[in-house]
Scaffold this motif. Structure first.
Motif, PDB file in Angstrom:
ATOM      1  N   ALA A  93       0.858  -1.185   0.000  1.00  0.00           N
ATOM      2  CA  ALA A  93       0.000   0.000   0.000  1.00  0.00           C
ATOM      3  C   ALA A  93       0.892   1.232   0.000  1.00  0.00           C
ATOM      4  N   VAL A  94       0.515   2.242  -0.782  1.00  0.00           N
ATOM      5  CA  VAL A  94       1.371   3.408  -0.994  1.00  0.00           C
ATOM      6  C   VAL A  94       0.667   4.674  -0.513  1.00  0.00           C
ATOM      7  N   THR A  95       1.431   5.552   0.140  1.00  0.00           N
ATOM      8  CA  THR A  95       0.900   6.843   0.594  1.00  0.00           C
ATOM      9  C   THR A  95       1.122   7.904  -0.481  1.00  0.00           C
ATOM     10  N   ALA A  96       0.584   9.102  -0.235  1.00  0.00           N
ATOM     11  CA  ALA A  96       0.724  10.196  -1.199  1.00  0.00           C
ATOM     12  C   ALA A  96       2.183  10.593  -1.399  1.00  0.00           C
ATOM     13  N   SER A  97       3.011  10.383  -0.387  1.00  0.00           N
ATOM     14  CA  SER A  97       4.431  10.731  -0.496  1.00  0.00           C
ATOM     15  C   SER A  97       5.226   9.680  -1.276  1.00  0.00           C
ATOM     16  N   GLY A  98       4.590   8.555  -1.590  1.00  0.00           N
ATOM     17  CA  GLY A  98       5.267   7.500  -2.346  1.00  0.00           C
ATOM     18  C   GLY A  98       5.871   6.411  -1.486  1.00  0.00           C
ATOM     19  N   LYS A  99       5.709   6.515  -0.174  1.00  0.00           N
ATOM     20  CA  LYS A  99       6.253   5.479   0.700  1.00  0.00           C
ATOM     21  C   LYS A  99       5.341   4.264   0.701  1.00  0.00           C
ATOM     22  N   ALA A 100       5.951   3.076   0.592  1.00  0.00           N
ATOM     23  CA  ALA A 100       5.180   1.835   0.495  1.00  0.00           C
ATOM     24  C   ALA A 100       5.232   1.062   1.804  1.00  0.00           C
ATOM     25  N   TYR A 101       4.120   0.397   2.124  1.00  0.00           N
ATOM     26  CA  TYR A 101       4.000  -0.410   3.327  1.00  0.00           C
ATOM     27  C   TYR A 101       3.453  -1.791   2.949  1.00  0.00           C
ATOM     28  N   PRO A 102       4.031  -2.874   3.505  1.00  0.00           N
ATOM     29  CA  PRO A 102       3.467  -4.213   3.253  1.00  0.00           C
ATOM     30  C   PRO A 102       2.039  -4.285   3.763  1.00  0.00           C
ATOM     31  N   ILE A 103       1.183  -4.966   3.041  1.00  0.00           N
ATOM     32  CA  ILE A 103      -0.204  -5.074   3.466  1.00  0.00           C
ATOM     33  C   ILE A 103      -0.341  -6.145   4.536  1.00  0.00           C
ATOM     34  N   ASP A 104      -1.378  -6.027   5.336  1.00  0.00           N
ATOM     35  CA  ASP A 104      -1.729  -7.066   6.298  1.00  0.00           C
ATOM     36  C   ASP A 104      -2.819  -7.930   5.675  1.00  0.00           C
ATOM     37  N   PRO A 105      -2.666  -9.271   5.657  1.00  0.00           N
ATOM     38  CA  PRO A 105      -3.647 -10.130   4.983  1.00  0.00           C
ATOM     39  C   PRO A 105      -5.061 -10.016   5.548  1.00  0.00           C
ATOM     40  N   ARG A 163      -6.404   0.346   7.749  1.00  0.00           N
ATOM     41  CA  ARG A 163      -5.429   1.231   8.413  1.00  0.00           C
ATOM     42  C   ARG A 163      -6.113   2.079   9.463  1.00  0.00           C
ATOM     43  N   THR A 164      -7.291   2.619   9.136  1.00  0.00           N
ATOM     44  CA  THR A 164      -8.026   3.464  10.085  1.00  0.00           C
ATOM     45  C   THR A 164      -8.426   2.671  11.323  1.00  0.00           C
ATOM     46  N   ARG A 165      -8.942   1.466  11.116  1.00  0.00           N
ATOM     47  CA  ARG A 165      -9.331   0.641  12.267  1.00  0.00           C
ATOM     48  C   ARG A 165      -8.126   0.357  13.152  1.00  0.00           C
ATOM     49  N   PHE A 166      -6.998   0.027  12.532  1.00  0.00           N
ATOM     50  CA  PHE A 166      -5.816  -0.327  13.314  1.00  0.00           C
ATOM     51  C   PHE A 166      -5.264   0.890  14.058  1.00  0.00           C
ATOM     52  N   ARG A 167      -5.316   2.062  13.436  1.00  0.00           N
ATOM     53  CA  ARG A 167      -4.859   3.276  14.105  1.00  0.00           C
ATOM     54  C   ARG A 167      -5.740   3.608  15.308  1.00  0.00           C
ATOM     55  N   ASN A 168      -7.001   3.163  15.274  1.00  0.00           N
ATOM     56  CA  ASN A 168      -7.929   3.420  16.381  1.00  0.00           C
ATOM     57  C   ASN A 168      -7.927   2.313  17.425  1.00  0.00           C
ATOM     58  N   GLY A 169      -6.951   1.406  17.331  1.00  0.00           N
ATOM     59  CA  GLY A 169      -6.802   0.378  18.345  1.00  0.00           C
ATOM     60  C   GLY A 169      -7.594  -0.884  18.116  1.00  0.00           C
ATOM     61  N   THR A 192       0.365 -12.162  10.807  1.00  0.00           N
ATOM     62  CA  THR A 192      -0.032 -10.757  10.778  1.00  0.00           C
ATOM     63  C   THR A 192       1.183  -9.898  10.448  1.00  0.00           C
ATOM     64  N   VAL A 193       0.962  -8.822   9.722  1.00  0.00           N
ATOM     65  CA  VAL A 193       2.037  -7.917   9.305  1.00  0.00           C
ATOM     66  C   VAL A 193       2.026  -6.647  10.143  1.00  0.00           C
ATOM     67  N   TRP A 194       0.837  -6.120  10.384  1.00  0.00           N
ATOM     68  CA  TRP A 194       0.727  -4.916  11.203  1.00  0.00           C
ATOM     69  C   TRP A 194       0.612  -5.320  12.664  1.00  0.00           C
ATOM     70  N   ALA A 198       3.543   1.619  14.406  1.00  0.00           N
ATOM     71  CA  ALA A 198       4.741   1.933  13.626  1.00  0.00           C
ATOM     72  C   ALA A 198       4.764   1.216  12.282  1.00  0.00           C
ATOM     73  N   ASP A 199       3.908   0.213  12.127  1.00  0.00           N
ATOM     74  CA  ASP A 199       3.883  -0.558  10.883  1.00  0.00           C
ATOM     75  C   ASP A 199       3.011   0.070   9.812  1.00  0.00           C
ATOM     76  N   ILE A 200       2.272   1.119  10.170  1.00  0.00           N
ATOM     77  CA  ILE A 200       1.398   1.784   9.206  1.00  0.00           C
ATOM     78  C   ILE A 200       1.613   3.294   9.286  1.00  0.00           C
ATOM     79  N   PRO A 201       1.275   4.019   8.228  1.00  0.00           N
ATOM     80  CA  PRO A 201       1.489   5.472   8.254  1.00  0.00           C
ATOM     81  C   PRO A 201       0.355   6.210   8.967  1.00  0.00           C
ATOM     82  N   GLU A 202       0.617   7.458   9.300  1.00  0.00           N
ATOM     83  CA  GLU A 202      -0.429   8.307   9.863  1.00  0.00           C
ATOM     84  C   GLU A 202      -1.326   8.862   8.767  1.00  0.00           C
ATOM     85  N   THR A 203      -0.782   8.963   7.555  1.00  0.00           N
ATOM     86  CA  THR A 203      -1.552   9.480   6.421  1.00  0.00           C
ATOM     87  C   THR A 203      -2.210   8.338   5.648  1.00  0.00           C
TER      88      THR A 203
END
Length: 237
Positions: A93-105, A163-169, A192-194, A198-203
């Motif tokens: 998964a890629v953010t607007a800045s171009g940084k990539a993160y491995p997905i969680d299955p 990502r939103t669910r995981f950021r909210n705990g 699990t990957v996330w 720290a494993d996911i972005p804030e954006t």
């Protein structure tokens, strides 16, 4: 292997079919014998022992020869000789800045990831393409079709929801909404990957990349880094 030898000669194929029929008839006969003895209130323990021994012997023979004889199976689904070269896909998964993160299955739940992965590899890159275009593309990056863009947009939306669910705990998937950790697992499960924020972005996630990984089994066994990566799909909303 013996199963390939049996397929090479017509007379041997006939012999194998007769052996399969005989194995089934003996299996059924031993089972009915137990029922017959118990209905007549006779000692059925020796018959049960013979039935179990027979089932174990035939199961071992089908496993060793790799020749199925219903109801005895070779268990080829989880047991086979490894290929020399392996190929897999890795999604990011890629953010607007171009940084990539491995997905969680878990992002694709309630669909099992193995089913999603199978469909993705067999169908995704062929969406919107003719047979000739599929042959020419053959896994190389190409202009994204409308159908592929719609699927990619859907996957990015699912990743963003996860990502939103995981950021909210909460877990990134949806299966644990009621029982949490007590929810039933899938038959084939992936790690699990996330694991932390720290494993996911804030954006937000805005894009998707698919990498094709290819490696020689023996070489990678000696050196884990011996993997070839090739970008085969890149989408940005």
């Amino acid at each position: 292997m013996l199963h390939r030898l049996a397929e090479s000669f017509p007379w041997l194929r006939t012999a194998v079919e007769l052996a399969r029929l005989a194995a089934f008839l003996v299996f059924a006969g031993l089972g009915f014998r137990i029922v017959w003895l118990e209905k007549r209130k006779r000692d059925s323990q020796p018959a049960i022992a013979q039935f179990i021994i027979y089932a174990l012997v035939v199961s071992c023979l089908t496993g060793l020869t790799q020749i199925e004889a219903w109801p005895f199976t070779t268990w080829a689904l989880v047991h086979h000789v490894s290929q020399k070269t392996m190929v897999d896909w890795k999604l990011e998964a890629v953010t607007a800045s171009g940084k990539a993160y491995p997905i969680d299955p878990r992002f694709i739940e309630p669909l099992p990831y193995e089913d999603f992965d199978t469909w993705l590899k067999k169908r995704f890159l062929a969406l919107g393409l003719t047979a000739e275009e599929i042959r020419i593309a053959s896994g190389t990056p190409h202009t994204i079709t409308t159908e592929q863009a719609r699927v990619a947009q859907f996957l990015v939306a699912r990743l963003e929801d996860a990502r939103t669910r995981f950021r909210n705990g909460r877990p990134p998937g949806t299966n644990g909404w009621l029982l949490g950790r007590l929810s039933a697992p899938y038959h084939f499960d992936r790690p699990t990957v996330w694991r932390s924020s720290a494993d996911i972005p804030e954006t937000s996630f805005v894009g998707l990349r698919i990498w094709q990984l290819e490696w020689d089994v023996e070489e990678r066994y000696r050196d884990e880094s011996r993997v070839q990566r090739r970008l085969i799909f890149h989408y940005r909303s």
